[in-house]
Design an enzyme around this catalytic site. Structure first.
Site, PDB file in Angstrom:
ATOM      1  N   TYR A   1       0.407 -88.797 -25.205  1.00 57.62           N
ATOM      2  CA  TYR A   1      -0.466 -88.034 -25.378  1.00 57.62           C
ATOM      3  C   TYR A   1      -1.305 -89.485 -26.627  1.00 57.62           C
ATOM      4  O   TYR A   1      -2.799 -89.578 -26.245  1.00 57.62           O
ATOM      5  CB  TYR A   1      -0.518 -87.072 -26.723  1.00 57.62           C
ATOM      6  CG  TYR A   1      -1.446 -86.732 -27.293  1.00 57.62           C
ATOM      7  CD1 TYR A   1      -1.443 -85.186 -27.174  1.00 57.62           C
ATOM      8  CD2 TYR A   1      -1.636 -86.306 -28.610  1.00 57.62           C
ATOM      9  CE1 TYR A   1      -2.602 -84.176 -27.684  1.00 57.62           C
ATOM     10  CE2 TYR A   1      -2.412 -85.961 -29.181  1.00 57.62           C
ATOM     11  CZ  TYR A   1      -2.984 -84.383 -28.557  1.00 57.62           C
ATOM     12  OH  TYR A   1      -4.048 -83.166 -28.918  1.00 57.62           O
TER      13      TYR A   1
ATOM     14  N   ASN B   1     -12.156 -78.948 -24.446  1.00 59.43           N
ATOM     15  CA  ASN B   1     -11.479 -78.654 -25.042  1.00 59.43           C
ATOM     16  C   ASN B   1      -9.444 -78.249 -24.178  1.00 59.43           C
ATOM     17  O   ASN B   1      -8.485 -78.258 -25.178  1.00 59.43           O
ATOM     18  CB  ASN B   1     -11.303 -77.426 -25.568  1.00 59.43           C
ATOM     19  CG  ASN B   1      -9.870 -76.180 -26.369  1.00 59.43           C
ATOM     20  OD1 ASN B   1      -9.500 -76.603 -27.304  1.00 59.43           O
ATOM     21  ND2 ASN B   1      -8.955 -75.224 -25.349  1.00 59.43           N
TER      22      ASN B   1
END
Ligand code: NAD
Length: 259
Positions: free
Chosen positions: A160, A91
């Site tokens: 990203y 995560n």
């Protein structure tokens, strides 16, 4: 409340946001949870104390997922404390540098790619090493918190977008590699979730309103709404689900340009 009874889970970056919600839910469902933090030991303590006061089991571990040595040490420590691990949730992550490619420095690129792509790679590989040693492949789970940006691109976010797109193929390739052992590997793709990573938007009511208006649900999602999907992917109920991505985005990623 016993969906994960007897299971051990590592949830990276669980001192905050989505990871925190996953850690709390997994613990409530009976798992022993390794809560990892990078900076902010205080917040990790709050998470493990919340879990313990509800009768659950958790420990806090510091790790920088971008550092191969530290990831190795995390798995050695958890193994020493609890032995085998059943569920890995990758995560931990950071936002893109909000810079056009033309101006993006190598340091900016590296920082995001190392955290959001190398991090899950290091953790997956260490997890597989543990599985090989214990020989307990079947029913083991890898869940990556990816993003709708594994498919959907926005400008100034190439670091990203690239990291999350590569995380998609890392997950799918690994799913194939371990399929004959019935270990599953899946991604979750959140849209806009109201967590500290979106502080810039959340703290500006005008900006938040504009962002939420674009989402077909007209609101951001909650960390708990992502955690609920992680629980399904961690549980026996998802035994034949692998090499897939569950979107948790209020229909944001399927919105066409004419809407
Ligand atoms: P957050 O900032 O609340 O949590 C991020 C967590 O990752 C924190 O605990 C932080 O300490 C940890 N972390 C950051 N760098 C690390 C490193 N180098 N080593 C170890 N831990 C590190 O944000 P969040 O929204 O909960 O984000 C969790 C994940 O969800 C991230 O991978 C993010 O890309 C993804 N995601 C979030 C959203 C959203 O809108 N919130 C949308 C799509 C995907």
């Amino acid at each position: 409340m016993d969906t994960l009874k007897g299971k051990t889970a590592i949830v990276t970056g669980s001192s905050s946001g989505i990871g925190r919600a996953i850690a709390l839910l997994f613990a409530r469902e009976g798992a022993r949870v390794a809560v990892t933090y990078h900076a902010g030991e205080e917040r990790a303590r709050e998470v493990i104390e919340t879990i313990r006061s509800a009768g659950g089991t958790a420990r806090a571990y510091r790790v920088d997922v971008a550092d191969e040595e530290e990831v190795g040490e995390l798995f050695r420590q958890v193994d020493g404390d609890w032995g085998d691990v059943d569920i890995l949730v990758n995560n931990a992550g950071i936002n893109g540098s909000n810079t056009p490619v033309e101006q993006m420095t190598t340091a900016q690129w590296d920082r995001v790619i190392r955290t959001d792509l190398y991090g899950p790679f290091f953790c997956c590989r260490a997890f597989l090493g543990l599985k090989r040693r214990y020989g307990t492949w079947k029913g083991s789970r890898i869940i990556n918190v990816s993003s709708i940006h594994q498919w959907v691109n926005v400008p100034r976010n190439a670091d990203y977008n690239a990291a999350k797109a590569a995380l998609r193929n890392l997950a799918y390739t690994l799913a194939l590699e371990v399929a004959d052992r019935e270990m599953t590997v899946n991604n979750i793709a959140p849209g806009m979730i109201l967590t500290p990573i979106n502080e810039r938007v959340i703290s500006d009511p005008e900006l938040l309103k504009r962002a939420e208006n674009i989402i077909p649900f007209h609101r951001g999602g909650t960390a708990e709404e992502v955690a609920a999907v992680a629980l399904f992917l961690a549980s026996e109920a998802s035994s034949y689900v692998t090499g897939s991505t569950c979107k948790v985005d209020g229909a944001l990623s399927i919105l066409g340009p004419d809407a």
